[in-house]
Scaffold this motif. Structure first.
Motif, PDB file in Angstrom:
ATOM      1  N   HIS A 294     -14.617 -19.973  22.613  1.00 45.12           N
ATOM      2  CA  HIS A 294     -14.004 -20.567  21.438  1.00 45.12           C
ATOM      3  C   HIS A 294     -15.044 -21.115  20.510  1.00 45.12           C
ATOM      4  O   HIS A 294     -14.738 -22.247  20.169  1.00 45.12           O
ATOM      5  CB  HIS A 294     -12.910 -21.547  21.766  1.00 45.12           C
ATOM      6  N   TYR A 295     -15.938 -20.463  20.075  1.00 40.58           N
ATOM      7  CA  TYR A 295     -17.086 -20.681  19.218  1.00 40.58           C
ATOM      8  C   TYR A 295     -16.645 -20.935  17.810  1.00 40.58           C
ATOM      9  O   TYR A 295     -17.223 -21.887  16.948  1.00 40.58           O
ATOM     10  CB  TYR A 295     -18.255 -20.024  19.320  1.00 40.58           C
ATOM     11  N   GLY A 296     -15.665 -20.281  17.389  1.00 45.03           N
ATOM     12  CA  GLY A 296     -15.199 -20.487  15.969  1.00 45.03           C
ATOM     13  C   GLY A 296     -16.332 -19.123  15.256  1.00 45.03           C
ATOM     14  O   GLY A 296     -16.505 -18.046  15.507  1.00 45.03           O
ATOM     15  N   GLY A 297     -17.075 -19.949  14.144  1.00 46.22           N
ATOM     16  CA  GLY A 297     -17.984 -19.037  13.542  1.00 46.22           C
ATOM     17  C   GLY A 297     -17.335 -18.201  12.273  1.00 46.22           C
ATOM     18  O   GLY A 297     -18.455 -17.689  11.566  1.00 46.22           O
ATOM     19  N   GLY A 298     -15.881 -18.409  11.994  1.00 48.02           N
ATOM     20  CA  GLY A 298     -15.607 -17.776  10.721  1.00 48.02           C
ATOM     21  C   GLY A 298     -16.094 -18.335   9.242  1.00 48.02           C
ATOM     22  O   GLY A 298     -16.167 -19.443   9.306  1.00 48.02           O
ATOM     23  N   MET A 299     -16.539 -17.797   8.432  1.00 51.32           N
ATOM     24  CA  MET A 299     -16.978 -18.475   7.322  1.00 51.32           C
ATOM     25  C   MET A 299     -16.311 -17.726   5.951  1.00 51.32           C
ATOM     26  O   MET A 299     -16.092 -16.479   6.067  1.00 51.32           O
ATOM     27  CB  MET A 299     -18.409 -18.223   7.050  1.00 51.32           C
ATOM     28  N   THR A 300     -16.028 -18.272   4.939  1.00 49.74           N
ATOM     29  CA  THR A 300     -15.774 -17.699   3.336  1.00 49.74           C
ATOM     30  C   THR A 300     -16.055 -18.557   2.477  1.00 49.74           C
ATOM     31  O   THR A 300     -16.407 -20.149   2.806  1.00 49.74           O
ATOM     32  CB  THR A 300     -14.271 -17.436   3.432  1.00 49.74           C
TER      33      THR A 300
END
Length: 388
Positions: free
Chosen positions: A157-163
């Motif tokens: 569950h690192y996440g790491g999504g970007m926009t």
């Protein structure tokens, strides 16, 4: 059971706020065509041109890939603190390179942003975001934008999504990193404003904090825009409205599609649309907390990932629809949205399932999908209706 009936059954058990969703079965016939294979669990792709893309792999490399010639080239100069994947001995390892995102002015400044799992000797790993310049197929002038410690030996569950938002700000998802709810501290990680994990961030291009970010009070982590996040990976902007949407992984079911709101608390682990992995876990009560409901949730496990609002011309019926791939069921969901409300849902490729990590659109509107496999692929999604 035919395909139409399956779609109705699945959509009825998907839920949205205030009303019953309507299932659709479009006349469009999407088909898959493998363009590139032999990728090591690809996570993200960014288009340098119509034919060239940067592709991040969870298993180690950032690649420059030519979709026409099929040639791949490793981008040099990646930071030396990238984690060493142990996926070969333990499939549950979620570490690696995550999102690669071009700066809005990439054509003039060659800047890009990369999220990945960074390691620290003797302490484990944490999610890190860097900004770099791409020069001669190498990363130079690397700067840390965000590091979401503490470093731990949890590989989840690192996440790491970007926009990027229409406001010119960088939005980043950060997972809470725990596998079992029973391991939550007294104040759960995603609810603890002093903990960097389990949040969504809003930052300036250089990593500084915008003056108009929500005020979470004294001691809150700088840059936090929303809280109560368990494991959000996909995040994207609706180019029609400027609103930002993100996907969220539940534990035992409870996967969600959310719209991002300033200062919102999405509830984890106090509330969830699913169940808990630790079945005897009882979440604490947080006085005066206000939680934001998802726009959509599935009671079955989908593991939704890198989503996209479709703006191309090849699928006219899909114009401005939200496309959401999934890891668990391995299909692709299409949501029709009006006034920020999901009006209908369609599950695609139900007879051709594969772990699907990311959906992306080329500058000319072609649609591509990444498959999360040992032999990962870039798949072109084509409109077979136009060819018949």
């Amino acid at each position: 059971m035919n395909k139409f009936i399956i779609l109705i059954c699945i959509s009825i058990i998907g839920c949205k706020k205030n009303e019953t969703p309507i299932s659709v079965y479009s006349k469009t016939k999407p088909v898959k065509e493998t363009i590139i294979d032999s990728l090591k669990h690809p996570w993200s792709m960014a288009f340098l041109s119509e034919d060239e893309v940067l592709v991040s792999e969870k298993d180690r490399d950032l690649l420059r890939v030519n979709l026409s010639s099929k040639k791949k080239k490793i981008i040099k100069g990646f930071p030396g603190d990238l984690t060493d994947s142990i996926r070969t001995v333990w499939r549950g390892d979620n570490s690696g390179i995550f999102e690669v995102l071009l700066h809005p002015d990439f054509k003039t400044n060659n800047q890009l942003y990369i999220s990945y799992a960074a390691k620290k000797q003797g302490k484990g790993s944490a999610t890190k975001v860097i900004r770099a310049i791409l020069q001669n197929d190498s990363l130079t002038d690397i700067k840390t934008i965000l590091e979401a410690g503490p470093f731990t030996r949890e590989y989840f569950h690192y996440g790491g999504g970007m926009t990027f938002g229409s406001d010119g700000k960088l939005y980043i998802t950060m997972g809470e990193r725990l596998f079992r709810e029973i391991d939550e501290p007294e104040i759960p990680i995603a609810q603890d404003l002093k903990d960097k994990r389990g949040k969504i961030y809003r930052l300036n291009y250089d990593g500084s904090v915008p003056d108009d970010n929500p005020d979470f009070g004294d001691g809150a982590v700088p840059g936090v825009f929303a809280t109560g996040i368990r494991a959000a990976q996909g995040i994207t902007i609706d180019p029609k409205t400027g609103n930002i949407w993100f996907t969220e992984h539940g534990t035992r079911q409870g996967d969600e599609v959310n719209q991002l709101k300033a200062g919102a608390n999405y509830g984890w682990p106090i509330i969830t649309t699913g169940g808990y992995r630790s079945r005897d876990y009882v979440p604490p009560t947080i006085t005066d907390a206000i939680y934001t409901d998802p726009v959509w949730y599935w009671p079955h496990t989908v593991a939704p990932t890198g989503l996209l609002f479709y703006t191309g011309e090849e699928f006219p019926e899909w114009k401005n629809d939200l496309l959401v791939p999934g890891l668990s069921k391995g299909s692709l969901w299409r949501f029709n949205i009006e006034n920020d409300t999901i009006k209908s849902a369609e599950e695609l490729f139900i007879d051709d399932r594969v772990r699907s990590r990311k959906i992306a659109q080329s500058p000319k509107g072609k649609l591509y999908m990444l498959t999360d496999e040992d032999n990962g692929k870039i798949v072109r999604i084509k409109n077979n209706t136009l060819q018949n």
